[in-house]
Design a protein around this motif. Structure first.
Motif, PDB file in Angstrom:
ATOM      1  N   VAL A   1      -4.601  35.662  -5.796  1.00  0.00           N
ATOM      2  CA  VAL A   1      -3.728  34.683  -5.142  1.00  0.00           C
ATOM      3  C   VAL A   1      -3.110  35.272  -3.871  1.00  0.00           C
ATOM      4  O   VAL A   1      -3.029  34.605  -2.832  1.00  0.00           O
ATOM      5  CB  VAL A   1      -2.643  34.189  -6.115  1.00  0.00           C
ATOM      6  CG1 VAL A   1      -1.577  33.378  -5.380  1.00  0.00           C
ATOM      7  CG2 VAL A   1      -3.275  33.344  -7.226  1.00  0.00           C
TER       8      VAL A   1
ATOM      9  N   ALA B   1      -5.821  35.359  -1.239  1.00  0.00           N
ATOM     10  CA  ALA B   1      -6.141  34.004  -0.811  1.00  0.00           C
ATOM     11  C   ALA B   1      -5.056  33.446   0.098  1.00  0.00           C
ATOM     12  O   ALA B   1      -5.346  32.778   1.100  1.00  0.00           O
ATOM     13  CB  ALA B   1      -6.318  33.105  -2.036  1.00  0.00           C
ATOM     14  N   ALA B   2      -3.806  33.722  -0.227  1.00  0.00           N
ATOM     15  CA  ALA B   2      -2.691  33.235   0.596  1.00  0.00           C
ATOM     16  C   ALA B   2      -2.743  33.850   1.989  1.00  0.00           C
ATOM     17  O   ALA B   2      -2.475  33.182   2.998  1.00  0.00           O
ATOM     18  CB  ALA B   2      -1.364  33.562  -0.084  1.00  0.00           C
TER      19      ALA B   2
ATOM     20  N   GLN C   1      -9.274  29.630  -1.132  1.00  0.00           N
ATOM     21  CA  GLN C   1      -8.984  28.928  -2.365  1.00  0.00           C
ATOM     22  C   GLN C   1      -9.289  29.842  -3.547  1.00  0.00           C
ATOM     23  O   GLN C   1     -10.035  30.809  -3.412  1.00  0.00           O
ATOM     24  CB  GLN C   1      -9.832  27.657  -2.478  1.00  0.00           C
ATOM     25  CG  GLN C   1      -9.593  26.662  -1.366  1.00  0.00           C
ATOM     26  CD  GLN C   1     -10.454  25.419  -1.519  1.00  0.00           C
ATOM     27  OE1 GLN C   1     -11.154  25.244  -2.511  1.00  0.00           O
ATOM     28  NE2 GLN C   1     -10.395  24.551  -0.527  1.00  0.00           N
TER      29      GLN C   1
ATOM     30  N   SER D   1       2.902  30.082  -4.428  1.00  0.00           N
ATOM     31  CA  SER D   1       2.078  30.754  -3.417  1.00  0.00           C
ATOM     32  C   SER D   1       1.552  29.790  -2.360  1.00  0.00           C
ATOM     33  O   SER D   1       1.192  30.198  -1.255  1.00  0.00           O
ATOM     34  CB  SER D   1       0.894  31.451  -4.087  1.00  0.00           C
ATOM     35  OG  SER D   1       0.006  30.484  -4.638  1.00  0.00           O
TER      36      SER D   1
ATOM     37  N   VAL E   1      -1.272  28.395  -2.583  1.00  0.00           N
ATOM     38  CA  VAL E   1      -2.735  28.492  -2.615  1.00  0.00           C
ATOM     39  C   VAL E   1      -3.302  27.345  -3.458  1.00  0.00           C
ATOM     40  O   VAL E   1      -2.765  27.022  -4.522  1.00  0.00           O
ATOM     41  CB  VAL E   1      -3.174  29.851  -3.205  1.00  0.00           C
ATOM     42  CG1 VAL E   1      -4.684  29.898  -3.415  1.00  0.00           C
ATOM     43  CG2 VAL E   1      -2.726  30.982  -2.295  1.00  0.00           C
TER      44      VAL E   1
END
Length: 280
Positions: free
Chosen positions: A23, A26-27, A32, A73, A75
């Motif tokens: 996560v 990805a952020a 994703q 997050s 995300v």
């Protein structure tokens, strides 16, 4: 290329570390995340369908809890629960992923091997780079370590590691390990100083050539070049014990050997010392 990070989710405590790592990345990179939980063991026995329905539902709730935990997050996170062979499912998922993330319950020396046969097979057969997250706190560590041997596979590992080091604002620790010719244990072998000096110089030149151009591409990246005598897996894991991330390359997949890893990457994963990425 897809920008999806796939995370293999189980009930093991290390799953939280794996999800959190995915996560965060990805952020930072606008990717994703897909959380995948695999239910194995079904054989089609009479009465099994009701059992599987209950188990599948429990896994869905487990994934929903992880999504809720990562809600802040921002995300985009999707979930999938699949009945099947865990190795086969995750390998299939990797074909449409930028990264595959799996956890390891290894907690350092004395806690046993990092991954069982299933984990090693997933890493070996994956179509994309695999991130192995051990159950170790790496919060206070620094540096992104990469193994360098001058091969095309090593070049891919360097590119990945340099991009991650730049993203994280961490120094890149590039290590080339050289090993003297092995003599029988009962041989009274004394290596000539000239031989040792030439091996060291060759490793240093290998590093310089492999890293050429990185400083122009990443002008703010601090690069720490290390040519070290020893056995590659042992040296990499010793240095990785202080690093935030380690990256090593492994040879490509073939029809015959797709479930086999190179000896170095296999041995590194047996005693994984930090979050470790296996690239191709």
């Amino acid at each position: 290329m897809t920008e999806k990070i796939v995370v293999g989710v189980t009930e093991a405590p290390v799953t939280r570390r794996a999800v959190d790592w995915a996560v965060r990345r990805a952020a930072h990179r606008g990717q994703q995340v897909e959380l995948v939980s695999v239910v194995g063991g079904a054989i089609g026995a009479v009465g099994e369908s009701s059992v599987m329905a209950t188990v599948l539902d429990a896994h869905r709730h487990m994934l929903e809890a992880e999504v809720a935990r990562a809600a802040s997050s921002g995300v985009h996170i999707t979930t999938r629960v699949v009945a099947g062979n865990p190795v086969n499912v995750l390998v299939e998922e990797s074909a449409n992923a930028a990264l595959l993330v799996i956890g390891s319950d290894y907690r350092g020396p004395g806690s046993g091997p990092a991954r069982g046969a299933h984990g090693i097979r997933v890493v070996a057969a994956s179509h994309c780079p695999v991130v192995v997250v051990p159950d170790i706190d790496i919060h206070d560590r620094t540096g992104v370590l990469v193994g360098v041997d001058g091969s095309p596979v090593s070049e891919g590992a360097i590119r990945f590691a340099a991009a991650e080091a730049d993203r994280l604002g961490e120094p890149l620790i590039a290590v080339c390990v050289w090993t003297p010719v092995t003599a029988p244990r009962n041989a009274a072998m004394v290596y000539p100083e000239l031989y040792l000096a030439n091996m060291q110089r060759t490793a240093e030149e290998n590093l310089a050539l492999s890293l050429a151009g990185l400083r122009a591409q990443y002008p703010d990246l601090v690069i720490d070049e290390r040519a070290v005598k020893g056995y590659p897996a042992a040296v990499i894991n010793a240095l990785a014990a202080d690093a935030k991330l380690a990256v090593i390359g492994t040879r490509g997949r073939s029809a015959v050997a797709r479930f086999l890893l190179g000896s170095i990457s296999h041995e590194v994963l047996q005693r994984v010392a930090t979050v470790t990425v296996i690239t191709r």
